[in-house]
Scaffold this motif. Structure first.
Motif, PDB file in Angstrom:
ATOM      1  N   MET A 135      -8.569   2.423  -6.908  1.00  0.00           N
ATOM      2  CA  MET A 135      -7.710   1.869  -6.057  1.00  0.00           C
ATOM      3  C   MET A 135      -8.245   0.617  -6.504  1.00  0.00           C
ATOM      4  O   MET A 135      -9.059  -0.199  -6.328  1.00  0.00           O
ATOM      5  CB  MET A 135      -8.650   2.212  -4.774  1.00  0.00           C
ATOM      6  N   LYS A 182     -15.148   7.821   1.227  1.00  0.00           N
ATOM      7  CA  LYS A 182     -16.121   7.390   0.790  1.00  0.00           C
ATOM      8  C   LYS A 182     -16.839   6.055   0.450  1.00  0.00           C
ATOM      9  O   LYS A 182     -18.088   6.597   1.247  1.00  0.00           O
ATOM     10  CB  LYS A 182     -15.604   7.724  -0.529  1.00  0.00           C
ATOM     11  N   CYS A 188       1.332   3.125  -3.261  1.00  0.00           N
ATOM     12  CA  CYS A 188       0.803   4.448  -3.695  1.00  0.00           C
ATOM     13  C   CYS A 188      -0.072   5.891  -2.705  1.00  0.00           C
ATOM     14  O   CYS A 188       0.108   6.779  -2.937  1.00  0.00           O
ATOM     15  CB  CYS A 188      -0.584   4.026  -4.150  1.00  0.00           C
ATOM     16  N   HIS A 189       0.051   5.449  -1.383  1.00  0.00           N
ATOM     17  CA  HIS A 189      -0.494   5.333  -0.596  1.00  0.00           C
ATOM     18  C   HIS A 189       0.538   6.488   0.412  1.00  0.00           C
ATOM     19  O   HIS A 189       0.018   7.770   1.356  1.00  0.00           O
ATOM     20  CB  HIS A 189      -1.853   4.810   0.436  1.00  0.00           C
ATOM     21  N   CYS A 196       0.964  -1.360   0.157  1.00  0.00           N
ATOM     22  CA  CYS A 196       0.111  -0.033  -0.175  1.00  0.00           C
ATOM     23  C   CYS A 196       0.326   1.018  -0.107  1.00  0.00           C
ATOM     24  O   CYS A 196       0.428   2.477  -0.792  1.00  0.00           O
ATOM     25  CB  CYS A 196      -1.049  -0.172   1.148  1.00  0.00           C
TER      26      CYS A 196
HETATM   27  C1  HEC Z   1      -2.382   1.371  -7.122  1.00  0.00           C
HETATM   28  C2  HEC Z   1      -2.119   2.042  -6.589  1.00  0.00           C
HETATM   29  C3  HEC Z   1      -2.617   1.454  -4.870  1.00  0.00           C
HETATM   30  C4  HEC Z   1      -2.536   1.219  -4.243  1.00  0.00           C
HETATM   31  C5  HEC Z   1      -1.122   0.111  -4.440  1.00  0.00           C
HETATM   32  C6  HEC Z   1      -3.230   1.090  -3.240  1.00  0.00           C
HETATM   33  N1  HEC Z   1      -4.270   1.615  -3.272  1.00  0.00           N
HETATM   34 FE1  HEC Z   1      -5.940   2.230  -1.738  1.00  0.00          FE
HETATM   35  N2  HEC Z   1      -6.104   3.770  -3.536  1.00  0.00           N
HETATM   36  C7  HEC Z   1      -5.876   4.311  -4.544  1.00  0.00           C
HETATM   37  C8  HEC Z   1      -6.379   5.228  -4.680  1.00  0.00           C
HETATM   38  C9  HEC Z   1      -6.088   5.843  -6.213  1.00  0.00           C
HETATM   39  C10 HEC Z   1      -7.358   5.850  -4.024  1.00  0.00           C
HETATM   40  C11 HEC Z   1      -8.807   6.800  -4.442  1.00  0.00           C
HETATM   41  C12 HEC Z   1     -10.088   6.501  -5.185  1.00  0.00           C
HETATM   42  C13 HEC Z   1     -10.829   6.692  -5.858  1.00  0.00           C
HETATM   43  O1  HEC Z   1     -10.787   7.720  -4.533  1.00  0.00           O
HETATM   44  O2  HEC Z   1     -11.133   6.762  -6.665  1.00  0.00           O
HETATM   45  C14 HEC Z   1      -7.312   4.380  -3.285  1.00  0.00           C
HETATM   46  C15 HEC Z   1      -8.457   4.363  -1.950  1.00  0.00           C
HETATM   47  C16 HEC Z   1      -8.472   3.553  -0.811  1.00  0.00           C
HETATM   48  C17 HEC Z   1      -9.140   4.278   0.244  1.00  0.00           C
HETATM   49  C18 HEC Z   1      -9.932   4.568   0.593  1.00  0.00           C
HETATM   50  C19 HEC Z   1     -12.006   3.940   0.242  1.00  0.00           C
HETATM   51  C20 HEC Z   1     -12.751   5.329   0.578  1.00  0.00           C
HETATM   52  O3  HEC Z   1     -13.363   4.689   1.719  1.00  0.00           O
HETATM   53  O4  HEC Z   1     -13.381   6.136   0.079  1.00  0.00           O
HETATM   54  C21 HEC Z   1      -8.822   2.657   1.113  1.00  0.00           C
HETATM   55  C22 HEC Z   1      -9.621   2.061   2.603  1.00  0.00           C
HETATM   56  C23 HEC Z   1      -7.822   2.051   0.513  1.00  0.00           C
HETATM   57  N3  HEC Z   1      -7.648   2.665  -0.655  1.00  0.00           N
HETATM   58  C24 HEC Z   1      -6.599   1.378   1.037  1.00  0.00           C
HETATM   59  C25 HEC Z   1      -5.791   0.311   0.243  1.00  0.00           C
HETATM   60  C26 HEC Z   1      -4.585  -0.356   1.293  1.00  0.00           C
HETATM   61  C27 HEC Z   1      -4.998  -1.101   2.628  1.00  0.00           C
HETATM   62  C28 HEC Z   1      -4.098  -0.755   0.045  1.00  0.00           C
HETATM   63  C29 HEC Z   1      -2.669  -2.057   0.489  1.00  0.00           C
HETATM   64  C30 HEC Z   1      -3.233  -3.278   0.855  1.00  0.00           C
HETATM   65  C31 HEC Z   1      -4.439  -0.548  -1.176  1.00  0.00           C
HETATM   66  N4  HEC Z   1      -4.946   1.433  -0.592  1.00  0.00           N
HETATM   67  C32 HEC Z   1      -3.470  -0.183  -1.811  1.00  0.00           C
HETATM   68  C33 HEC Z   1      -4.713   3.621  -4.861  1.00  0.00           C
HETATM   69  C34 HEC Z   1      -3.750   2.247  -4.198  1.00  0.00           C
END
Ligand code: HEC
Length: 107
Positions: free
Chosen positions: A85, A66, A44-45, A41
């Motif tokens: 995501m 969201k 990206c985050h 995670c």
């Molecule tokens: C390839 C890049 C990427 C990876 C890897 C990634 N994310 Fe994300 N994540 C995003 C993006 C971009 C958003 C925003 C999505 C949107 O709002 O349209 C997001 C949004 C989220 C959200 C918010 C959802 C909401 O309620 O608004 C959560 C929770 C989250 N990610 C958890 C994780 C976790 C935990 C991991 C590891 C397993 C992870 N992500 C891996 C790109 C990534």
């Protein structure tokens, strides 16, 4: 990802039991969650000190969820993906809940 595309084991999970089980192995659960966060995670985050590679990736420490911030909603985000995501198809239910435990304790 729509519900019908999910693997069969995702359909009949006892989510409440998975969440309650944190208490039995809290230290191990947080360490596992941290390990997964840093491996998958973080890229990206990022974290509050270091921005991730995707500027629009959710910032756990300041953005508004969201889908929802309760463990079950975050589980849905991880399992089915949301917007740009990607769904985390390689994580088991226990690993996903360890990760959620870590996120809630850390950010
Ligand atoms: C390839 C890049 C990427 C990876 C890897 C990634 N994310 Fe994300 N994540 C995003 C993006 C971009 C958003 C925003 C999505 C949107 O709002 O349209 C997001 C949004 C989220 C959200 C918010 C959802 C909401 O309620 O608004 C959560 C929770 C989250 N990610 C958890 C994780 C976790 C935990 C991991 C590891 C397993 C992870 N992500 C891996 C790109 C990534």
């Amino acid at each position: 990802m729509s519900k019908s595309d999910l693997p069969a084991f995702e359909k009949n999970l006892d989510h409440q039991r998975l969440i309650t089980a944190w208490g039995d192995r809290q230290g191990e659960s947080i360490r596992t969650g941290e390990h997964i966060y840093n491996n998958i995670c973080f890229n990206c985050h990022g974290n509050p000190d270091q921005e991730g590679s995707m500027p629009n990736a959710f910032k756990f420490w300041k953005d508004e969820f969201k889908v929802g911030k309760d463990p079950y909603s975050i589980y849905q985000t991880l399992t089915r993906g949301y917007g740009s995501m990607p769904p985390q198809v390689n994580l088991t239910p226990v690993e996903k809940y360890d990760l959620i435990n870590y996120l809630r304790e850390t950010f």
